[in-house]
Scaffold this motif. Structure first.
Motif, PDB file in Angstrom:
ATOM      1  N   GLN A  31      -1.632  -9.182 -16.554  1.00  0.00           N
ATOM      2  CA  GLN A  31      -1.524  -8.173 -17.601  1.00  0.00           C
ATOM      3  C   GLN A  31      -2.793  -7.343 -17.655  1.00  0.00           C
ATOM      4  OE1 GLN A  31      -0.202  -9.799 -21.348  1.00  0.00           O
ATOM      5  NE2 GLN A  31       1.147 -11.296 -20.368  1.00  0.00           N
ATOM      6  N   GLU A  32      -2.630  -6.068 -17.974  1.00  0.00           N
ATOM      7  CA  GLU A  32      -3.781  -5.178 -18.099  1.00  0.00           C
ATOM      8  C   GLU A  32      -3.531  -4.181 -19.215  1.00  0.00           C
ATOM      9  OE1 GLU A  32      -4.405  -2.452 -14.858  1.00  0.00           O
ATOM     10  OE2 GLU A  32      -2.294  -2.516 -14.265  1.00  0.00           O
ATOM     11  N   ARG A  33      -4.621  -3.716 -19.824  1.00  0.00           N
ATOM     12  CA  ARG A  33      -4.525  -2.693 -20.860  1.00  0.00           C
ATOM     13  C   ARG A  33      -4.776  -1.335 -20.231  1.00  0.00           C
ATOM     14  NH1 ARG A  33      -2.577  -4.455 -25.812  1.00  0.00           N
ATOM     15  NH2 ARG A  33      -3.292  -2.441 -26.605  1.00  0.00           N
ATOM     16  N   ILE A  34      -3.885  -0.406 -20.489  1.00  0.00           N
ATOM     17  CA  ILE A  34      -4.115   0.950 -20.004  1.00  0.00           C
ATOM     18  C   ILE A  34      -3.710   1.945 -21.091  1.00  0.00           C
ATOM     19  CG2 ILE A  34      -3.641   0.230 -17.625  1.00  0.00           C
ATOM     20  CD1 ILE A  34      -1.095   1.890 -17.748  1.00  0.00           C
ATOM     21  N   LYS A  35      -4.234   3.154 -20.984  1.00  0.00           N
ATOM     22  CA  LYS A  35      -3.902   4.217 -21.930  1.00  0.00           C
ATOM     23  C   LYS A  35      -2.447   4.645 -21.749  1.00  0.00           C
ATOM     24  CE  LYS A  35      -7.798   5.375 -24.119  1.00  0.00           C
ATOM     25  NZ  LYS A  35      -7.886   5.531 -25.606  1.00  0.00           N
ATOM     26  N   ILE A  36      -1.811   5.000 -22.840  1.00  0.00           N
ATOM     27  CA  ILE A  36      -0.418   5.438 -22.782  1.00  0.00           C
ATOM     28  C   ILE A  36      -0.276   6.637 -21.841  1.00  0.00           C
ATOM     29  CG2 ILE A  36       1.440   6.524 -24.102  1.00  0.00           C
ATOM     30  CD1 ILE A  36       0.619   4.792 -26.486  1.00  0.00           C
ATOM     31  N   GLU A  37      -1.227   7.555 -21.880  1.00  0.00           N
ATOM     32  CA  GLU A  37      -1.124   8.748 -21.044  1.00  0.00           C
ATOM     33  C   GLU A  37      -1.303   8.445 -19.558  1.00  0.00           C
ATOM     34  OE1 GLU A  37      -5.144   9.030 -23.288  1.00  0.00           O
ATOM     35  OE2 GLU A  37      -3.075   8.400 -23.693  1.00  0.00           O
ATOM     36  N   ALA A  38      -1.789   7.229 -19.223  1.00  0.00           N
ATOM     37  CA  ALA A  38      -1.958   6.853 -17.811  1.00  0.00           C
ATOM     38  C   ALA A  38      -0.733   6.127 -17.259  1.00  0.00           C
ATOM     39  CB  ALA A  38      -3.191   5.968 -17.654  1.00  0.00           C
ATOM     40  N   LEU A  39       0.237   5.854 -18.127  1.00  0.00           N
ATOM     41  CA  LEU A  39       1.418   5.090 -17.707  1.00  0.00           C
ATOM     42  C   LEU A  39       2.189   5.786 -16.589  1.00  0.00           C
ATOM     43  CD1 LEU A  39       3.079   3.591 -20.919  1.00  0.00           C
ATOM     44  CD2 LEU A  39       2.309   2.340 -18.889  1.00  0.00           C
ATOM     45  N   ARG A  40       2.438   7.079 -16.772  1.00  0.00           N
ATOM     46  CA  ARG A  40       3.270   7.811 -15.814  1.00  0.00           C
ATOM     47  C   ARG A  40       2.679   7.735 -14.404  1.00  0.00           C
ATOM     48  NH1 ARG A  40       6.804  11.953 -15.681  1.00  0.00           N
ATOM     49  NH2 ARG A  40       6.715  12.259 -17.925  1.00  0.00           N
ATOM     50  N   ALA A  41       1.396   7.962 -14.270  1.00  0.00           N
ATOM     51  CA  ALA A  41       0.765   7.951 -12.946  1.00  0.00           C
ATOM     52  C   ALA A  41       0.834   6.564 -12.322  1.00  0.00           C
ATOM     53  CB  ALA A  41      -0.688   8.412 -13.049  1.00  0.00           C
ATOM     54  N   MET A  42       0.630   5.520 -13.153  1.00  0.00           N
ATOM     55  CA  MET A  42       0.681   4.160 -12.628  1.00  0.00           C
ATOM     56  C   MET A  42       2.075   3.811 -12.119  1.00  0.00           C
ATOM     57  SD  MET A  42       0.694   0.523 -14.502  1.00  0.00           S
ATOM     58  CE  MET A  42       2.453   0.801 -14.613  1.00  0.00           C
ATOM     59  N   VAL A  43       3.082   4.123 -12.920  1.00  0.00           N
ATOM     60  CA  VAL A  43       4.462   3.813 -12.542  1.00  0.00           C
ATOM     61  C   VAL A  43       4.860   4.611 -11.303  1.00  0.00           C
ATOM     62  CG1 VAL A  43       6.881   3.919 -13.262  1.00  0.00           C
ATOM     63  CG2 VAL A  43       5.129   3.186 -14.891  1.00  0.00           C
ATOM     64  N   ASP A  44       4.528   5.891 -11.301  1.00  0.00           N
ATOM     65  CA  ASP A  44       4.907   6.749 -10.183  1.00  0.00           C
ATOM     66  C   ASP A  44       4.305   6.251  -8.874  1.00  0.00           C
ATOM     67  OD1 ASP A  44       6.281   9.290  -9.386  1.00  0.00           O
ATOM     68  OD2 ASP A  44       4.269   9.760  -8.676  1.00  0.00           O
ATOM     69  N   ASN A  45       3.083   5.796  -8.936  1.00  0.00           N
ATOM     70  CA  ASN A  45       2.413   5.308  -7.734  1.00  0.00           C
ATOM     71  C   ASN A  45       3.107   4.082  -7.161  1.00  0.00           C
ATOM     72  OD1 ASN A  45       0.081   5.305  -5.854  1.00  0.00           O
ATOM     73  ND2 ASN A  45      -0.367   3.358  -6.845  1.00  0.00           N
ATOM     74  N   GLU A  46       3.693   3.263  -8.023  1.00  0.00           N
ATOM     75  CA  GLU A  46       4.303   2.007  -7.588  1.00  0.00           C
ATOM     76  C   GLU A  46       5.771   2.141  -7.202  1.00  0.00           C
ATOM     77  OE1 GLU A  46       2.823  -0.902  -7.112  1.00  0.00           O
ATOM     78  OE2 GLU A  46       0.865  -0.138  -7.725  1.00  0.00           O
ATOM     79  N   VAL A  47       6.503   3.027  -7.869  1.00  0.00           N
ATOM     80  CA  VAL A  47       7.958   3.067  -7.668  1.00  0.00           C
ATOM     81  C   VAL A  47       8.412   4.212  -6.768  1.00  0.00           C
ATOM     82  CG1 VAL A  47       8.292   2.042  -9.950  1.00  0.00           C
ATOM     83  CG2 VAL A  47       8.532   4.517  -9.676  1.00  0.00           C
ATOM     84  N   SER A  48       7.490   5.029  -6.308  1.00  0.00           N
ATOM     85  CA  SER A  48       7.858   6.146  -5.441  1.00  0.00           C
ATOM     86  C   SER A  48       8.323   5.643  -4.075  1.00  0.00           C
ATOM     87  CB  SER A  48       6.655   7.079  -5.267  1.00  0.00           C
ATOM     88  OG  SER A  48       6.898   8.017  -4.251  1.00  0.00           O
ATOM     89  N   PHE A  49       9.241   6.395  -3.481  1.00  0.00           N
ATOM     90  CA  PHE A  49       9.685   6.096  -2.117  1.00  0.00           C
ATOM     91  C   PHE A  49       8.634   6.500  -1.076  1.00  0.00           C
ATOM     92  CE2 PHE A  49      13.934   6.228  -4.086  1.00  0.00           C
ATOM     93  CZ  PHE A  49      14.460   5.061  -3.560  1.00  0.00           C
ATOM     94  N   ARG A  50       7.624   7.211  -1.509  1.00  0.00           N
ATOM     95  CA  ARG A  50       6.643   7.769  -0.581  1.00  0.00           C
ATOM     96  C   ARG A  50       6.030   6.710   0.336  1.00  0.00           C
ATOM     97  NH1 ARG A  50       3.552  12.409  -0.652  1.00  0.00           N
ATOM     98  NH2 ARG A  50       4.464  12.945  -2.680  1.00  0.00           N
ATOM     99  N   GLU A  51       5.598   5.573  -0.258  1.00  0.00           N
ATOM    100  CA  GLU A  51       4.932   4.549   0.549  1.00  0.00           C
ATOM    101  C   GLU A  51       5.895   3.900   1.547  1.00  0.00           C
ATOM    102  OE1 GLU A  51       1.662   4.167   0.619  1.00  0.00           O
ATOM    103  OE2 GLU A  51       1.690   5.832  -0.812  1.00  0.00           O
ATOM    104  N   LEU A  52       7.155   3.728   1.143  1.00  0.00           N
ATOM    105  CA  LEU A  52       8.158   3.187   2.065  1.00  0.00           C
ATOM    106  C   LEU A  52       8.372   4.140   3.234  1.00  0.00           C
ATOM    107  CD1 LEU A  52      10.888   1.789  -0.377  1.00  0.00           C
ATOM    108  CD2 LEU A  52       9.177   0.493   0.880  1.00  0.00           C
ATOM    109  N   PHE A  53       8.477   5.422   2.929  1.00  0.00           N
ATOM    110  CA  PHE A  53       8.709   6.411   3.974  1.00  0.00           C
ATOM    111  C   PHE A  53       7.542   6.486   4.952  1.00  0.00           C
ATOM    112  CE2 PHE A  53      11.621   8.906   0.883  1.00  0.00           C
ATOM    113  CZ  PHE A  53      12.674   8.071   1.210  1.00  0.00           C
ATOM    114  N   LYS A  54       6.331   6.317   4.442  1.00  0.00           N
ATOM    115  CA  LYS A  54       5.160   6.339   5.321  1.00  0.00           C
ATOM    116  C   LYS A  54       5.210   5.200   6.331  1.00  0.00           C
ATOM    117  CE  LYS A  54       1.787   8.584   2.262  1.00  0.00           C
ATOM    118  NZ  LYS A  54       0.557   8.371   1.450  1.00  0.00           N
TER     119      LYS A  54
END
Length: 514
Positions: A487-510
């Protein structure tokens, strides 16, 4: 726990958590037909998107279509399905159960491989660090005996399939002493061919109706549209046409949950190439498709190629990508070199010229085709089989977690107010309103936070976001990671970037393009 017990648990899990239901269950169901539930349809759609985008977005010479299920009956005459789309059928006289003769023999050979694996494992325990597996396989009398018998049967089996020798196929079943799993006897009928296509009537009256077929594959819809796509898209060889759609086969034995069904979905791509280059492209697509599977991170050792013993009537090369399911290595995807059979036959039967004018060679010819064909449902089962994990935690508790790759997970984030008061639910709803335009988000406020975590683990949600009283003070939330439970504490406004980095297809495609 045996693999069979694990598979039964997986099937039960799929129903309990809204992934797959027996179709028409209130009427006691319909054999080998299943419905996808609320979580299942999300995972299925994500699988299709992963495939579609990897084909159409990553390749500027591949486009997609969506052809109709019903096609002119001559289509299936030209393709060879009316005359040759058969499976060898055999019945046990005592149990009255019906089987595919080729599958019985293939299962027998798989058991011989299991015997060899057990001998190797026993030897490994006996010799420990001094064990040389390669030497043992080459010198063990027991292993050599099993392998010799298996190789002899494999040779006979391949010859029988290629020559359509049904009597020899039955004799192999007898010689291998294969018994019916139900009756335990070897009282078999003769082997006979069984056509797999469903037929129906199209027309306003019975007398004036035409016999049409529910398509047994989606490929023919691509082939009959080859000219339309090539001309309107101004496509130059090599180029591909992709399609996702339903197909139907009246399987003799539909079994192993959704692995073999009578109504299923395919993701197929037909790649049109210059004659003489097909084997080069076949090899390239083999590598690309294997990379697509392995990018999901389920372990390279769980995938292998298996070349066909019997080539289909249209192919000059064929291999399968197999995955190690709980019931053994089985086909997930086929890569075939179909030559010019399909376009050539449709040209013959339709009377229309289906050719490509090659400006470099200054001539017209019927292109050759390399096909990649993958079952959506089998891919779904592969992911569920690989992802399903039962864990014993350090505190003695147990949990069931689906380690589904984050990009494919049905729900990306679950947002949870710690309590249902003090303005926490309202903040949680604000977070959902911010994220829901981009991701599938769940809201959960019932039961203890621990039970809520377990529910999300069981459906494979990568992140749980907890809104607590500290959130009201500093605008941070607790993010709990599914696989590590850290578990980690992060700012609400940082949520979108964190989620996007993890769930994007980009890394799979690479990984595919690496």
């Amino acid at each position: 726990m045996t693999q069979e017990e694990l598979f039964k648990k997986l099937i039960a899990h799929c129903k309990e958590y809204g992934f797959i239901f027996p179709s028409s269950e209130i009427y006691d169901g319909l054999g080998a037909v299943y419905d996808y539930g609320q979580n299942g349809v999300e995972l299925k759609n994500n699988i299709k998107r992963y495939w579609w985008d990897s084909m159409v977005k990553l390749n500027d010479n591949i486009v997609g279509i969506d052809a109709a299920i019903f096609m002119h009956p001559k289509t299936w005459e030209a393709s060879g399905h009316v005359g040759a789309f058969n499976d060898p059928l055999i019945d046990n006289k005592d149990s009255k159960k019906r089987y595919r003769a080729d599958v019985l023999v293939e299962d027998w050979m798989a058991k011989q491989e299991e015997k060899i694996a057990k001998e190797v494992e026993k030897a490994r325990k006996r010799f420990k660090e001094n064990f040389n597996e390669e030497q043992y396989l080459a010198t063990s009398p027991r292993v050599l005996e099993i392998k010799s018998k298996m190789d002899a049967i494999h040779t006979r089996f391949t010859e029988a399939l290629n020559s359509n020798d049904l009597a020899e196929l039955r004799q192999i079943i007898l010689d291998c002493e294969i018994v019916c799993p139900i009756s335990g006897t070897r009282n078999w009928t003769d082997v006979r061919q069984f056509n797999l296509m469903f037929s129906t009537q199209m027309g306003s009256t019975a007398d004036g109706a035409n016999t049409v077929y529910l398509r047994p594959e989606t490929a023919q819809g691509i082939f009959v549209n080859y000219l339309n796509v090539q001309k309107t898209g101004r496509m130059k060889l090599p180029f591909g046409i992709a399609q996702i759609g339903k197909a139907f086969r009246n399987e003799i034995v539909a079994r192993q949950f959704i692995f073999r069904m009578r109504e299923f979905e395919q993701m197929e791509m037909q790649f049109f190439v210059q004659p003489g280059t097909e084997m080069e492209w076949w090899s390239k697509w083999k590598d690309t498709r294997m990379a697509w599977h392995r990018a999901l991170g389920f372990g390279d050792e769980n995938y292998r190629f298996h070349d066909h013993d019997k080539l289909a009537h249209y192919a000059n090369a064929a291999t399968d990508v197999e995955f190690n399911f709980p019931f053994g290595f089985k086909e997930v995807e086929g890569i075939h070199s179909r030559t010019d059979f399909d376009l050539g036959r449709h040209q013959e039967y339709s009377g229309k010229k289906i050719q490509y004018f090659d400006p470099e060679r200054g001539e017209s010819y019927v292109p050759y085709v390399v096909e990649t064909s993958i079952g959506v449902d089998r891919m779904f089962l592969q992911i569920m089989s690989a992802a399903y994990t039962e864990e014993k935690l350090d505190n003695g508790e147990e949990r069931v977690v689906l380690r589904i790759p984050a990009a494919l997970a049905p729900t990306k984030v679950a947002v949870m107010p710690l309590v249902k008061k003090d303005g926490l639910p309202e903040v949680a709803r604000q977070i959902i309103d911010e994220l829901k335009y981009d991701y599938n988000i769940a809201y959960d406020e019932k039961d203890s936070i621990g039970k809520r975590y377990r529910r999300q683990d069981a459906i494979g949600t990568p992140f749980c976001v907890t809104v607590d009283h500290q959130t009201l003070e500093d605008g941070t939330v607790t993010v709990r990671h599914r696989d590590t439970m850290l578990q980690e504490r992060i700012k609400i406004e940082a949520l979108r970037a964190m989620v996007d980095n993890e769930v994007s297809f980009r890394e799979l495609f690479k990984k595919i393009k690496a």
